[in-house]
Motif scaffolding. Structure first.
Motif, PDB file in Angstrom:
ATOM      1  N   PHE A 110       0.804  -1.133   0.103  1.00  0.00           N
ATOM      2  CA  PHE A 110      -0.057  -0.166  -0.024  1.00  0.00           C
ATOM      3  C   PHE A 110       0.750   1.157   0.033  1.00  0.00           C
ATOM      4  O   PHE A 110       1.776   1.486   0.868  1.00  0.00           O
ATOM      5  CB  PHE A 110      -1.040   0.033   1.219  1.00  0.00           C
ATOM      6  N   TYR A 111       0.669   2.231  -0.894  1.00  0.00           N
ATOM      7  CA  TYR A 111       1.596   3.317  -0.929  1.00  0.00           C
ATOM      8  C   TYR A 111       0.603   4.524  -1.247  1.00  0.00           C
ATOM      9  O   TYR A 111      -0.348   4.725  -2.017  1.00  0.00           O
ATOM     10  CB  TYR A 111       2.217   3.122  -2.281  1.00  0.00           C
ATOM     11  N   PHE A 112       0.588   5.746  -0.492  1.00  0.00           N
ATOM     12  CA  PHE A 112      -0.108   6.898  -0.524  1.00  0.00           C
ATOM     13  C   PHE A 112       0.865   8.043  -0.305  1.00  0.00           C
ATOM     14  O   PHE A 112       1.730   8.021   0.806  1.00  0.00           O
ATOM     15  CB  PHE A 112      -1.127   6.975   0.627  1.00  0.00           C
ATOM     16  N   PRO A 113       1.403   8.701  -1.327  1.00  0.00           N
ATOM     17  CA  PRO A 113       2.298   9.864  -1.450  1.00  0.00           C
ATOM     18  C   PRO A 113       1.672  10.902  -0.843  1.00  0.00           C
ATOM     19  O   PRO A 113       1.438  11.945  -1.530  1.00  0.00           O
ATOM     20  CB  PRO A 113       2.666   9.829  -2.722  1.00  0.00           C
ATOM     21  N   ILE A 114       1.358  10.983   0.467  1.00  0.00           N
ATOM     22  CA  ILE A 114       0.546  12.415   1.161  1.00  0.00           C
ATOM     23  C   ILE A 114       1.541  13.395   1.085  1.00  0.00           C
ATOM     24  O   ILE A 114       1.104  14.704   0.816  1.00  0.00           O
ATOM     25  CB  ILE A 114       0.365  12.020   2.629  1.00  0.00           C
ATOM     26  N   VAL A 115       3.002  13.240   1.313  1.00  0.00           N
ATOM     27  CA  VAL A 115       3.574  14.543   1.239  1.00  0.00           C
ATOM     28  C   VAL A 115       3.956  15.072  -0.037  1.00  0.00           C
ATOM     29  O   VAL A 115       3.987  16.321  -0.356  1.00  0.00           O
ATOM     30  CB  VAL A 115       5.139  14.268   2.064  1.00  0.00           C
ATOM     31  N   THR A 116       4.157  14.092  -1.082  1.00  0.00           N
ATOM     32  CA  THR A 116       4.193  14.589  -2.438  1.00  0.00           C
ATOM     33  C   THR A 116       2.830  15.063  -2.921  1.00  0.00           C
ATOM     34  O   THR A 116       2.889  16.185  -3.443  1.00  0.00           O
ATOM     35  CB  THR A 116       4.322  13.239  -3.310  1.00  0.00           C
ATOM     36  N   CYS A 117       1.650  14.809  -2.438  1.00  0.00           N
ATOM     37  CA  CYS A 117       0.591  15.660  -3.020  1.00  0.00           C
ATOM     38  C   CYS A 117       0.549  17.038  -2.273  1.00  0.00           C
ATOM     39  O   CYS A 117       0.023  18.024  -2.990  1.00  0.00           O
ATOM     40  CB  CYS A 117      -0.619  14.785  -2.195  1.00  0.00           C
ATOM     41  N   ILE A 118       1.051  17.038  -1.114  1.00  0.00           N
ATOM     42  CA  ILE A 118       1.103  18.516  -0.469  1.00  0.00           C
ATOM     43  C   ILE A 118       1.857  19.420  -1.058  1.00  0.00           C
ATOM     44  O   ILE A 118       1.613  20.481  -1.338  1.00  0.00           O
ATOM     45  CB  ILE A 118       1.322  18.244   1.199  1.00  0.00           C
ATOM     46  N   VAL A 119       3.069  18.635  -1.541  1.00  0.00           N
ATOM     47  CA  VAL A 119       4.021  19.637  -2.310  1.00  0.00           C
ATOM     48  C   VAL A 119       3.568  20.099  -3.671  1.00  0.00           C
ATOM     49  O   VAL A 119       3.474  21.413  -3.800  1.00  0.00           O
ATOM     50  CB  VAL A 119       5.519  18.819  -2.630  1.00  0.00           C
ATOM     51  N   ILE A 120       3.051  19.147  -4.309  1.00  0.00           N
ATOM     52  CA  ILE A 120       2.575  19.459  -5.639  1.00  0.00           C
ATOM     53  C   ILE A 120       1.181  20.607  -5.326  1.00  0.00           C
ATOM     54  O   ILE A 120       1.073  21.543  -6.214  1.00  0.00           O
ATOM     55  CB  ILE A 120       1.882  18.223  -6.389  1.00  0.00           C
ATOM     56  N   SER A 121       0.379  20.468  -4.311  1.00  0.00           N
ATOM     57  CA  SER A 121      -0.841  21.322  -4.022  1.00  0.00           C
ATOM     58  C   SER A 121       0.020  22.509  -3.785  1.00  0.00           C
ATOM     59  O   SER A 121      -0.542  23.652  -4.243  1.00  0.00           O
ATOM     60  CB  SER A 121      -1.504  20.749  -2.880  1.00  0.00           C
ATOM     61  N   ILE A 122       0.979  22.860  -2.879  1.00  0.00           N
ATOM     62  CA  ILE A 122       1.488  24.266  -2.795  1.00  0.00           C
ATOM     63  C   ILE A 122       2.122  24.865  -4.009  1.00  0.00           C
ATOM     64  O   ILE A 122       2.043  25.943  -4.223  1.00  0.00           O
ATOM     65  CB  ILE A 122       2.492  23.890  -1.502  1.00  0.00           C
ATOM     66  N   VAL A 123       2.757  23.985  -4.963  1.00  0.00           N
ATOM     67  CA  VAL A 123       3.419  24.447  -5.826  1.00  0.00           C
ATOM     68  C   VAL A 123       2.391  25.098  -7.016  1.00  0.00           C
ATOM     69  O   VAL A 123       2.408  26.141  -7.559  1.00  0.00           O
ATOM     70  CB  VAL A 123       4.180  23.443  -6.564  1.00  0.00           C
ATOM     71  N   LEU A 124       1.311  24.174  -7.064  1.00  0.00           N
ATOM     72  CA  LEU A 124       0.133  24.726  -8.126  1.00  0.00           C
ATOM     73  C   LEU A 124      -0.693  25.779  -7.657  1.00  0.00           C
ATOM     74  O   LEU A 124      -1.009  26.680  -8.091  1.00  0.00           O
ATOM     75  CB  LEU A 124      -0.759  23.455  -8.324  1.00  0.00           C
ATOM     76  N   SER A 125      -0.879  25.820  -6.317  1.00  0.00           N
ATOM     77  CA  SER A 125      -1.404  27.028  -5.459  1.00  0.00           C
ATOM     78  C   SER A 125      -0.550  28.206  -5.724  1.00  0.00           C
ATOM     79  O   SER A 125      -1.279  29.491  -5.986  1.00  0.00           O
ATOM     80  CB  SER A 125      -1.599  26.946  -4.241  1.00  0.00           C
ATOM     81  N   LEU A 126       0.778  28.211  -5.556  1.00  0.00           N
ATOM     82  CA  LEU A 126       1.618  29.464  -5.795  1.00  0.00           C
ATOM     83  C   LEU A 126       1.583  29.901  -7.298  1.00  0.00           C
ATOM     84  O   LEU A 126       1.586  31.034  -7.581  1.00  0.00           O
ATOM     85  CB  LEU A 126       3.056  28.964  -5.371  1.00  0.00           C
ATOM     86  N   ALA A 127       1.525  28.726  -8.167  1.00  0.00           N
ATOM     87  CA  ALA A 127       1.678  28.966  -9.535  1.00  0.00           C
ATOM     88  C   ALA A 127       0.116  29.990  -9.910  1.00  0.00           C
ATOM     89  O   ALA A 127       0.259  30.810 -10.727  1.00  0.00           O
ATOM     90  CB  ALA A 127       1.788  27.754 -10.438  1.00  0.00           C
ATOM     91  N   THR A 128      -1.091  29.334  -9.475  1.00  0.00           N
ATOM     92  CA  THR A 128      -1.892  30.177 -10.023  1.00  0.00           C
ATOM     93  C   THR A 128      -2.329  31.433  -9.294  1.00  0.00           C
ATOM     94  O   THR A 128      -2.678  32.163  -9.703  1.00  0.00           O
ATOM     95  CB  THR A 128      -3.522  29.132  -9.339  1.00  0.00           C
ATOM     96  N   TYR A 129      -1.785  31.687  -7.805  1.00  0.00           N
ATOM     97  CA  TYR A 129      -1.547  32.953  -7.359  1.00  0.00           C
ATOM     98  C   TYR A 129      -0.769  33.809  -8.270  1.00  0.00           C
ATOM     99  O   TYR A 129      -1.123  35.184  -8.551  1.00  0.00           O
ATOM    100  CB  TYR A 129      -0.786  32.847  -5.982  1.00  0.00           C
ATOM    101  N   LEU A 130       0.504  33.553  -8.412  1.00  0.00           N
ATOM    102  CA  LEU A 130       1.280  34.272  -9.550  1.00  0.00           C
ATOM    103  C   LEU A 130       0.687  34.729 -10.820  1.00  0.00           C
ATOM    104  O   LEU A 130       0.711  35.662 -11.232  1.00  0.00           O
ATOM    105  CB  LEU A 130       2.621  33.704  -9.627  1.00  0.00           C
ATOM    106  N   PHE A 131       0.096  33.668 -11.277  1.00  0.00           N
ATOM    107  CA  PHE A 131      -0.570  33.843 -12.727  1.00  0.00           C
ATOM    108  C   PHE A 131      -1.794  34.973 -12.550  1.00  0.00           C
ATOM    109  O   PHE A 131      -1.782  35.985 -13.186  1.00  0.00           O
ATOM    110  CB  PHE A 131      -1.376  32.536 -13.272  1.00  0.00           C
TER     111      PHE A 131
END
Length: 72
Positions: A47-68
């Motif tokens: 069983f594999y759940f990449p919770i930290v990877t999901c959080i990092v991707i969410s932060i990066v996408l949120s920052l990108a949309t904010y800057l956009f």
């Protein structure tokens, strides 16, 4: 040009760039294998759940949309 067609072309180009960056950057940034990702291995089950990877991707996408939105 039709706005929907323009949006689909831009979205496709963005996905291609993200895919290329993922392939090249995967060697240097181990997304999916970060500390904090949950991995449970039993005899016949993994069983594999990449919770930290999901959080990092969410932060990066949120920052990108904010800057956009900021520079739009």
């Amino acid at each position: 040009m039709n706005p929907v067609a323009k949006l689909l072309i831009i979205g496709g180009a963005v996905l291609i760039v993200i895919g290329l960056l993922w392939q090249v950057g995967g060697r240097f940034l181990p997304l999916g294998r970060l500390p904090g990702d949950i991995v449970v291995e039993k005899e016949n089950v993994k069983f594999y759940f990449p919770i930290v990877t999901c959080i990092v991707i969410s932060i990066v996408l949120s920052l990108a949309t904010y800057l956009f939105r900021l520079f739009k």
